[in-house]
Design an enzyme around this catalytic site. Structure first.
Site, PDB file in Angstrom:
ATOM      1  N   GLY A 192      57.104  27.297  41.617  1.00  0.00           N
ATOM      2  CA  GLY A 192      56.189  28.023  42.288  1.00  0.00           C
ATOM      3  C   GLY A 192      55.814  27.771  43.723  1.00  0.00           C
ATOM      4  N   LEU A 193      56.418  28.346  44.630  1.00  0.00           N
ATOM      5  CA  LEU A 193      56.279  28.313  45.927  1.00  0.00           C
ATOM      6  C   LEU A 193      55.247  28.858  46.745  1.00  0.00           C
ATOM      7  CD1 LEU A 193      59.886  27.338  46.787  1.00  0.00           C
ATOM      8  CD2 LEU A 193      58.351  25.458  46.787  1.00  0.00           C
ATOM      9  N   ARG A 238      60.165  32.173  41.593  1.00  0.00           N
ATOM     10  CA  ARG A 238      60.697  33.442  40.950  1.00  0.00           C
ATOM     11  C   ARG A 238      61.215  34.286  41.899  1.00  0.00           C
ATOM     12  NH1 ARG A 238      56.128  37.684  38.610  1.00  0.00           N
ATOM     13  NH2 ARG A 238      55.666  37.261  40.909  1.00  0.00           N
ATOM     14  N   SER A 254      42.771  19.221  43.910  1.00  0.00           N
ATOM     15  CA  SER A 254      41.387  19.996  44.868  1.00  0.00           C
ATOM     16  C   SER A 254      41.888  19.650  46.186  1.00  0.00           C
ATOM     17  CB  SER A 254      40.240  19.396  44.453  1.00  0.00           C
ATOM     18  OG  SER A 254      39.149  19.952  45.208  1.00  0.00           O
ATOM     19  N   GLY A 269      51.833  25.614  46.140  1.00  0.00           N
ATOM     20  CA  GLY A 269      53.120  24.721  45.542  1.00  0.00           C
ATOM     21  C   GLY A 269      53.905  24.517  46.855  1.00  0.00           C
ATOM     22  N   GLU A 300      30.810  22.111  43.067  1.00  0.00           N
ATOM     23  CA  GLU A 300      31.220  22.613  44.212  1.00  0.00           C
ATOM     24  C   GLU A 300      30.417  24.138  44.414  1.00  0.00           C
ATOM     25  OE1 GLU A 300      35.389  23.118  45.092  1.00  0.00           O
ATOM     26  OE2 GLU A 300      34.993  25.008  45.626  1.00  0.00           O
ATOM     27  N   HIS A 315      34.248  19.568  38.518  1.00  0.00           N
ATOM     28  CA  HIS A 315      34.274  19.439  40.192  1.00  0.00           C
ATOM     29  C   HIS A 315      33.956  20.922  40.643  1.00  0.00           C
ATOM     30  CE1 HIS A 315      36.519  20.310  43.992  1.00  0.00           C
ATOM     31  NE2 HIS A 315      36.304  19.146  44.243  1.00  0.00           N
ATOM     32  N   ASN A 316      34.641  21.697  40.365  1.00  0.00           N
ATOM     33  CA  ASN A 316      34.434  23.146  40.691  1.00  0.00           C
ATOM     34  C   ASN A 316      33.070  23.699  40.537  1.00  0.00           C
ATOM     35  OD1 ASN A 316      37.080  22.727  41.469  1.00  0.00           O
ATOM     36  ND2 ASN A 316      37.729  24.966  40.944  1.00  0.00           N
ATOM     37  N   ARG A 371       9.077  27.119  15.592  1.00  0.00           N
ATOM     38  CA  ARG A 371      10.400  27.253  14.876  1.00  0.00           C
ATOM     39  C   ARG A 371      10.017  26.890  13.380  1.00  0.00           C
ATOM     40  NH1 ARG A 371      14.202  23.423  15.659  1.00  0.00           N
ATOM     41  NH2 ARG A 371      15.791  24.752  14.876  1.00  0.00           N
ATOM     42  N   LYS A 392      38.442  18.505  36.887  1.00  0.00           N
ATOM     43  CA  LYS A 392      38.639  19.424  38.101  1.00  0.00           C
ATOM     44  C   LYS A 392      37.739  20.757  37.850  1.00  0.00           C
ATOM     45  CE  LYS A 392      40.244  21.511  41.552  1.00  0.00           C
ATOM     46  NZ  LYS A 392      40.571  22.987  41.531  1.00  0.00           N
TER      47      LYS A 392
HETATM   48  N1  LIG Z   1      44.939  28.335  46.532  1.00  0.00           N
HETATM   49  C1  LIG Z   1      44.008  27.309  46.380  1.00  0.00           C
HETATM   50  O1  LIG Z   1      43.226  26.878  47.256  1.00  0.00           O
HETATM   51  C2  LIG Z   1      43.957  26.664  45.072  1.00  0.00           C
HETATM   52  C3  LIG Z   1      43.582  25.211  44.998  1.00  0.00           C
HETATM   53  C4  LIG Z   1      43.574  24.466  43.801  1.00  0.00           C
HETATM   54  C5  LIG Z   1      44.094  25.095  42.700  1.00  0.00           C
HETATM   55  N2  LIG Z   1      44.868  26.281  42.895  1.00  0.00           N
HETATM   56  C6  LIG Z   1      45.506  26.823  41.755  1.00  0.00           C
HETATM   57  O2  LIG Z   1      46.983  26.678  41.922  1.00  0.00           O
HETATM   58  C7  LIG Z   1      47.882  27.650  41.098  1.00  0.00           C
HETATM   59  C8  LIG Z   1      48.708  28.256  42.127  1.00  0.00           C
HETATM   60  O3  LIG Z   1      47.731  29.112  43.060  1.00  0.00           O
HETATM   61  P1  LIG Z   1      48.288  29.676  44.603  1.00  0.00           P
HETATM   62  O4  LIG Z   1      47.047  29.686  45.360  1.00  0.00           O
HETATM   63  O5  LIG Z   1      49.356  28.712  45.165  1.00  0.00           O
HETATM   64  O6  LIG Z   1      48.913  30.829  44.288  1.00  0.00           O
HETATM   65  P2  LIG Z   1      49.968  31.967  44.705  1.00  0.00           P
HETATM   66  O7  LIG Z   1      49.857  31.767  46.251  1.00  0.00           O
HETATM   67  O8  LIG Z   1      49.556  33.148  44.595  1.00  0.00           O
HETATM   68  O9  LIG Z   1      51.363  31.671  44.417  1.00  0.00           O
HETATM   69  C9  LIG Z   1      51.706  31.836  43.109  1.00  0.00           C
HETATM   70  C10 LIG Z   1      53.153  31.413  42.850  1.00  0.00           C
HETATM   71  O10 LIG Z   1      53.221  31.603  41.219  1.00  0.00           O
HETATM   72  C11 LIG Z   1      54.625  32.413  41.361  1.00  0.00           C
HETATM   73  N3  LIG Z   1      54.175  33.279  40.188  1.00  0.00           N
HETATM   74  C12 LIG Z   1      53.559  34.355  39.902  1.00  0.00           C
HETATM   75  N4  LIG Z   1      53.730  34.877  38.900  1.00  0.00           N
HETATM   76  C13 LIG Z   1      54.539  34.306  38.310  1.00  0.00           C
HETATM   77  C14 LIG Z   1      55.697  34.509  37.087  1.00  0.00           C
HETATM   78  N5  LIG Z   1      55.146  35.785  36.223  1.00  0.00           N
HETATM   79  N6  LIG Z   1      56.712  34.065  36.780  1.00  0.00           N
HETATM   80  C15 LIG Z   1      57.011  32.825  37.674  1.00  0.00           C
HETATM   81  N7  LIG Z   1      56.304  32.771  38.750  1.00  0.00           N
HETATM   82  C16 LIG Z   1      55.311  33.267  39.099  1.00  0.00           C
HETATM   83  C17 LIG Z   1      54.708  33.010  42.348  1.00  0.00           C
HETATM   84  O11 LIG Z   1      55.934  33.301  42.723  1.00  0.00           O
HETATM   85  P3  LIG Z   1      56.405  34.586  43.452  1.00  0.00           P
HETATM   86  O12 LIG Z   1      56.497  34.202  44.814  1.00  0.00           O
HETATM   87  O13 LIG Z   1      57.718  35.192  42.733  1.00  0.00           O
HETATM   88  O14 LIG Z   1      55.226  35.699  43.410  1.00  0.00           O
HETATM   89  C18 LIG Z   1      54.097  32.000  43.546  1.00  0.00           C
HETATM   90  O15 LIG Z   1      55.127  31.102  43.753  1.00  0.00           O
HETATM   91  C19 LIG Z   1      46.775  28.488  40.601  1.00  0.00           C
HETATM   92  O16 LIG Z   1      46.675  27.985  39.379  1.00  0.00           O
HETATM   93  C20 LIG Z   1      45.496  28.106  41.313  1.00  0.00           C
HETATM   94  O17 LIG Z   1      44.267  28.480  40.474  1.00  0.00           O
HETATM   95  C21 LIG Z   1      44.906  27.281  44.027  1.00  0.00           C
END
Ligand SMILES: NC(=O)c1ccc[n+]([C@@H]2O[C@H](COP(=O)([O-])OP(=O)(O)OC[C@H]3O[C@@H](n4cnc5c(N)ncnc54)[C@H](OP(=O)(O)O)[C@@H]3O)[C@@H](O)[C@H]2O)c1
Length: 480
Positions: free
Chosen positions: A15-16, A39, A132, A20, A193, A189-190, A447, A186
């Site tokens: 998951g990039l 993916r 976080s 990621g 927040e 924490h949120n 009650r 976590k």
């Molecule tokens: N953003 C933040 O500040 C933050 C902070 C803490 C925690 N998080 C958590 O970290 C996680 C990822 O968040 P993000 O912000 O990095 O999300 P994002 O930018 O939307 O990236 C989602 C990733 O998941 C992949 N993905 C989505 N659907 C998929 C599927 N069905 N099968 C396989 N891969 C799939 C996507 O691949 P594709 O390129 O193929 O779409 C992408 O690599 C979430 O649980 C989020 O709540 C986020």
């Protein structure tokens, strides 16, 4: 680092996306060899193209089999995909490819109930980590709250501690407990927040609507507060936010942003879990409710037509900026006391043996709620775990000094129609928690009156006393 003998990666990541990609670069920068898979292959390609020199330590894989075969055993694989069923799909797809001792690490914002379930049902060691700090934290050093089997955490800890934020040289990454403990911490924490942000927003509202200050005048107030007890990331960014103009209109950015706040659910989960556990967190609940009310935009607009405009401008000198600072200090202490109280309740209910000081320690840097006060909290919680944090000598002293400012701010705001739900919840919590003789005797009487639920007495031991309410008779015990 890496594994020069085999050429295999130290760790893998799936998951990039925003988080990621940043985590993967952070891991590579700390000297670890990492294999990555996404993916959509185009995203992997652009990630590799932008990785620069770090690309030398990163192995891209077009499919899961390729990813797994690129990682040294026992394999450690981080999932950074959206929380929910996608995590289950990834586990299912990985399971047949893995071998004994391999580990799956879910680094997304999972609901801890899902992590508890996965910990039981996943064939391989399952670690749930709360990360976080947003994208910047993931790249430069997040705060990491780990949960799952201790031995599996210990195996992956050298990497997670290397990439984490540091406070006085100490990594902000620690094992919280088994199962879903890391994701629960976590979540709380949120929730905290949400409350911290809501308290700041309410005080901003008092300055804007009650005192008539412009955003440009509010920015230096936050900036000044950031040098006192409120020193924190959230106060720091609030100062920057208030100082930022909109390049299109030239107006303060704050003044052109719609007053409707989004949420992804972790605040709500905190409130739900607190209700399950019977743990009082009224400031956090007020903050969640405030986000929901912010969403009721049309109702609020209609309300202003029906009832007339609130809020009202405060009379000159009704409140001083010092009062507002005190309100934030006291409000903040109550919401953290509630958050730690919830963690304590969860620890007992799930048999996690959470260390509250260790939790405060991992929050001191890297995460959104990082603040100077968390260091004091770590110390206070370490000295006396069984006490509500507000009553620990350091915080009791702060509450004594700042209670009046909270009371004056909350009362003045309410008298003039300025909505301050989190500040008033903080004050009500403080007052309730220092009232030895409360009013629940009336609840118990009611009650017993309508449901024969029984009550305890002040003057006798035992439970299950009843009163003969219809005849106004004295209580009698059928199960004393
Ligand atoms: N953003 C933040 O500040 C933050 C902070 C803490 C925690 N998080 C958590 O970290 C996680 C990822 O968040 P993000 O912000 O990095 O999300 P994002 O930018 O939307 O990236 C989602 C990733 O998941 C992949 N993905 C989505 N659907 C998929 C599927 N069905 N099968 C396989 N891969 C799939 C996507 O691949 P594709 O390129 O193929 O779409 C992408 O690599 C979430 O649980 C989020 O709540 C986020």
């Amino acid at each position: 680092m890496g594994t020069p003998s085999t050429g295999l990666a130290d760790i893998g990541l799936i998951g990039l996306g925003t988080m990621g990609a940043m985590l993967a670069l952070n891991i590579a920068e700390k000297g670890f060899a990492i294999a990555v898979h996404n993916r959509t292959t185009a995203r992997t390609d652009s990630f590799m193209a932008e990785a620069g020199e770090l690309a030398a330590r990163i192995t891209p894989a077009v499919d899961l089999a390729g990813l797994v075969s690129a990682i040294a055993r026992p394999r450690k694989i981080i999932l950074m995909v959206p929380a929910g069923p996608i995590v289950d799909q990834q586990i299912e797809a990985l399971t047949p490819l893995l071998q004994d001792g391999d580990m799956i690490i879910d680094a997304g914002n999972a609901n801890f109930n899902d992590t508890q379930r996965r910990a039981k049902t996943t064939q391989h060691a399952f670690i749930g980590i709360g990360v976080s700090g947003g994208a910047e934290g993931a790249r430069r050093g997040p705060s990491i709250m780990g949960g799952g089997p201790r031995a599996a955490w210990d195996a992956v800890a050298p990497i997670l501690q290397a990439i984490a934020a540091r406070f006085n040289g100490q990594p902000c990454a620690a094992w919280m407990g088994p199962g879903g403990a890391g994701h629960f911490v976590k979540t709380v924490h949120n929730g905290i927040e949400y409350a911290d942000m809501q308290l700041i927003a309410e005080v901003y509202g008092v300055m804007r609507d009650g005192m008539g200050l412009q955003a440009g005048q509010i920015a230096p107030v936050f900036e000044a507060w950031n040098h006192g007890p409120l020193q924190s990331y959230l106060i720091e960014i609030s100062a920057s936010v208030a100082a930022t103009p909109d390049p299109d209109s030239g107006a303060p950015m704050l003044d052109v942003i719609l007053d409707r706040a989004g949420q992804k659910g972790t605040g709500r989960w905190t409130a739900i879990e607190a209700q399950h556990l019977g743990a009082p967190i009224p400031v956090i609940e007020a903050a969640v409710a405030a986000r929901n009310m912010s969403g009721a935009l049309q109702t609020r607009r209609d309300g202003q037509s029906v009832f007339g405009a609130a809020p009202l401008r405060l009379p000159d000198r009704a409140l001083k900026l010092n009062d507002l600072e005190s309100a934030l200090i006291a409000g903040k202490i109550t919401c953290y006391a509630q958050g730690f109280g919830l963690l304590d309740a969860a620890s007992a209910a799930f048999d996690w043996a959470l260390s509250l000081p260790a939790i405060a320690e991992v929050w001191r840097a890297g995460c959104i709620i990082r603040s100077a006060m968390l260091d004091d909290m770590a110390r206070a919680l370490g000295q006396d775990r069984d006490r509500n944090m507000m009553q620990a000598p350091f915080f009791a002293d702060l509450m004594r000094r700042h209670e009046a400012g909270l009371r004056k701010t909350a009362a003045t705001a309410m008298m003039h129609g300025l909505p301050v739900p989190a500040l008033t919840a903080a004050l009500a919590y403080f007052d309730t928690m220092r009232t030895a003789r409360g009013t629940a005797n009336m609840i118990q009487a009611q009650r017993d009156f309508f449901g024969a639920h029984g009550f305890e007495r002040l003057d006798r031991d035992g439970r299950g006393f009843h009163a003969d309410w219809a005849q106004g008779g004295a209580g009698h015990a059928d199960d004393p």
